[in-house]
Design an enzyme around this catalytic site. Structure first.
Site, PDB file in Angstrom:
ATOM      1  N   ASN A 135       5.431   4.519   9.223  1.00 22.15           N
ATOM      2  CA  ASN A 135       6.132   3.288   9.610  1.00 22.15           C
ATOM      3  C   ASN A 135       5.867   2.137   8.639  1.00 22.15           C
ATOM      4  O   ASN A 135       6.593   1.151   8.631  1.00 22.15           O
ATOM      5  CB  ASN A 135       5.720   2.835  11.017  1.00 22.15           C
ATOM      6  CG  ASN A 135       6.571   3.444  12.110  1.00 22.15           C
ATOM      7  OD1 ASN A 135       6.127   4.359  12.798  1.00 22.15           O
ATOM      8  ND2 ASN A 135       7.798   2.953  12.275  1.00 22.15           N
ATOM      9  N   SER A 136       4.797   2.253   7.841  1.00 21.19           N
ATOM     10  CA  SER A 136       4.430   1.157   6.937  1.00 21.19           C
ATOM     11  C   SER A 136       5.574   0.801   6.005  1.00 21.19           C
ATOM     12  O   SER A 136       6.207   1.678   5.417  1.00 21.19           O
ATOM     13  CB  SER A 136       3.202   1.544   6.105  1.00 21.19           C
ATOM     14  OG  SER A 136       2.043   1.508   6.884  1.00 21.19           O
ATOM     15  N   THR A 139       2.750  -2.881   8.837  1.00 20.78           N
ATOM     16  CA  THR A 139       1.764  -2.652   7.777  1.00 20.78           C
ATOM     17  C   THR A 139       0.545  -1.846   8.204  1.00 20.78           C
ATOM     18  O   THR A 139      -0.044  -1.146   7.393  1.00 20.78           O
ATOM     19  CB  THR A 139       1.307  -3.993   7.166  1.00 20.78           C
ATOM     20  OG1 THR A 139       0.490  -3.746   6.028  1.00 20.78           O
ATOM     21  CG2 THR A 139       0.509  -4.825   8.149  1.00 20.78           C
ATOM     22  N   ASP A 163      -0.215  -7.625   1.116  1.00 20.04           N
ATOM     23  CA  ASP A 163       0.318  -6.262   1.264  1.00 20.04           C
ATOM     24  C   ASP A 163       1.846  -6.243   1.237  1.00 20.04           C
ATOM     25  O   ASP A 163       2.489  -5.493   1.963  1.00 20.04           O
ATOM     26  CB  ASP A 163      -0.197  -5.582   2.537  1.00 20.04           C
ATOM     27  CG  ASP A 163       0.024  -4.062   2.505  1.00 20.04           C
ATOM     28  OD1 ASP A 163       0.009  -3.493   1.398  1.00 20.04           O
ATOM     29  OD2 ASP A 163       0.242  -3.456   3.580  1.00 20.04           O
ATOM     30  N   HIS A 181       0.826  -1.223   0.000  1.00 16.89           N
ATOM     31  CA  HIS A 181       0.000   0.000   0.000  1.00 16.89           C
ATOM     32  C   HIS A 181       0.860   1.272   0.000  1.00 16.89           C
ATOM     33  O   HIS A 181       0.357   2.358  -0.288  1.00 16.89           O
ATOM     34  CB  HIS A 181      -0.985  -0.001   1.175  1.00 16.89           C
ATOM     35  CG  HIS A 181      -0.363   0.261   2.516  1.00 16.89           C
ATOM     36  ND1 HIS A 181       0.040  -0.736   3.374  1.00 16.89           N
ATOM     37  CD2 HIS A 181      -0.104   1.429   3.162  1.00 16.89           C
ATOM     38  CE1 HIS A 181       0.527  -0.204   4.468  1.00 16.89           C
ATOM     39  NE2 HIS A 181       0.462   1.118   4.377  1.00 16.89           N
ATOM     40  N   GLY A 188     -11.065 -24.437  -4.866  1.00 15.23           N
ATOM     41  CA  GLY A 188     -12.351 -24.156  -5.493  1.00 15.23           C
ATOM     42  C   GLY A 188     -13.534 -24.385  -4.578  1.00 15.23           C
ATOM     43  O   GLY A 188     -14.551 -24.950  -4.982  1.00 15.23           O
ATOM     44  N   ILE A 196      -2.061  -0.091  11.745  1.00 16.26           N
ATOM     45  CA  ILE A 196      -2.341   0.160  13.158  1.00 16.26           C
ATOM     46  C   ILE A 196      -3.853   0.210  13.358  1.00 16.26           C
ATOM     47  O   ILE A 196      -4.608   0.487  12.420  1.00 16.26           O
ATOM     48  CB  ILE A 196      -1.721   1.495  13.663  1.00 16.26           C
ATOM     49  CG1 ILE A 196      -2.244   2.688  12.827  1.00 16.26           C
ATOM     50  CG2 ILE A 196      -0.216   1.427  13.650  1.00 16.26           C
ATOM     51  CD1 ILE A 196      -1.855   4.044  13.389  1.00 16.26           C
TER      52      ILE A 196
END
Length: 376
Positions: free
Chosen positions: A110-111, A127, A37, A6, A167, A129
């Protein structure tokens, strides 16, 4: 360079800054994986220091960790805390959630930074918070290093992440569903709400209503665990799945296929057209249902093989509404009896015992799942 997807998604150009003097480099995206992510970048430079990976499977609550990042533009900031929990999921941030939770201060910026142990090894990638104010409140999440490393290797080799696929649409077996299904003991696992035609699950003989309890002998506690386990295996892998079917244990041998593009992001929002007003009947004390007409089928984007009774109106205070049913849902089964139309549903509802939970299979938002309904 590993970072959070992100941070770089949607960017036309990505710049990487290194060192206290902030040497700048134009970065190339090697690959991204929105499902976890994780993103992998590359810059043209030599002799850069590399971080060693820790085994995140060995991380335990109480371990001391340090979070490194760029909060509010303050470069190379380090904060300290402990691991609050491991294996966090069901948060709704990404498709494959198995987060390390920490109280080390993580803020905006921080990400994509490292969460390291006291030996300086990578335990996770910061990633997200949980915050009511937008700032740190002691609840941060990091992608575990083992998962990040697997994704990184796949991105390096193929430019994308290739995941195994059985599936089957699954949901966590709750105590309410287990009671409605009359399963004894304290069963747990992933309840199969729908089996995709011509999928590995259908070919292996899996059925709607099966409860997946283990894969290759490893116990499955919920739908998230199953998703993580199957997604981590390459297509072509042959696995043994143990299912609970009507209280009996069965072993099913499945060969994984490759997950089709977009399979993890199914999300269909629709409601019946205002001008479609078929005759209605009321069931379950506050649920008005009707036959699925061609107009409704088109409005809800229903395939021809989906049969049942569509919910036209629902009392917000009814047990059905409290269980999560809503207008536009299609009731396909009641207590494992198929529902072809509204008349069928009315007839079945009249035969229900007044003091027993009701097991309903319902099509909603593009997929089928089960709901346990309290008797009135």
């Amino acid at each position: 360079i590993l970072t959070a997807n992100h941070v770089v998604s949607g960017a036309e150009e990505v710049m990487v800054g290194l060192g206290t003097e902030l040497r700048k480099y134009k970065a190339k995206k090697v690959g991204t994986d929105p499902g976890t992510d994780v993103a992998l970048l590359k810059i043209e430079e030599k002799n850069l220091p590399a971080i060693a990976f820790a085994n995140s499977e060995k991380a335990r609550a109480g371990d001391i960790v340090l979070a490194i990042g760029n909060p509010f533009g303050l470069r190379q900031t380090v904060t300290m805390g402990i691991i609050s929990a491991v294996g966090r999921g069901g948060i709704g941030i990404v498709d494959y959630e198995n987060f390390i939770q920490t109280d080390a201060a993580i803020n905006m910026g921080n990400s994509g930074g490292a969460l390291v142990d006291t030996a300086g090894r990578l335990l996770g990638i910061n990633t997200a918070i949980f915050s009511r104010s937008g700032g740190n409140q002691g609840v941060g999440f990091a992608i575990p290093a083992n998962l990040a490393r697997d994704v990184m290797q796949s991105l390096r080799e193929k430019g994308r992440v290739v995941r195994g696929y059985i599936g089957a649409s699954v949901q966590t077996l709750t105590p309410e569903l287990a009671e409605a299904m009359k399963l004894k003991g304290e069963p747990s696992g992933a309840l199969v709400g729908e089996v995709t035609p011509k999928s590995p699950s259908e070919k292996a003989g899996m059925k709607t209503g099966d409860v997946i309890t283990s894969v290759n002998g490893k116990k499955i506690g919920d739908a998230r665990e199953l998703r993580l386990m199957i997604g981590s295996m390459p297509p072509g892998t042959k696995i043994q799945i143990e299912v609970n079917r009507e209280g009996q244990s069965k072993i099913i041998n499945v060969e994984l296929a490759e997950m089709p593009a977009g399979e993890a992001e199914q999300d269909t929002e629709a409601s019946p057209e205002e001008n479609a007003q078929p005759e209605k009947a009321t069931v379950f004390g506050g649920v008005a249902v009707a036959d699925v007409t061609d107009e409704i089928r088109n409005a809800l984007n229903l395939s021809k093989d989906i049969k049942g009774a569509v919910i036209a109106e629902i009392d917000a205070d009814s047990p059905a509404a409290k269980a999560g049913l809503r207008e536009g849902d299609v009731i396909q089964e009641v207590n494992k009896q198929p529902v072809k139309n509204a008349k069928d549903l009315v007839a079945i509802s009249k035969r229900l015992k007044p003091d027993e939970k009701i097991l309903i299979r319902v099509w909603s938002q593009g997929r089928s799942s089960f709901v346990a309904l309290e008797p009135r």
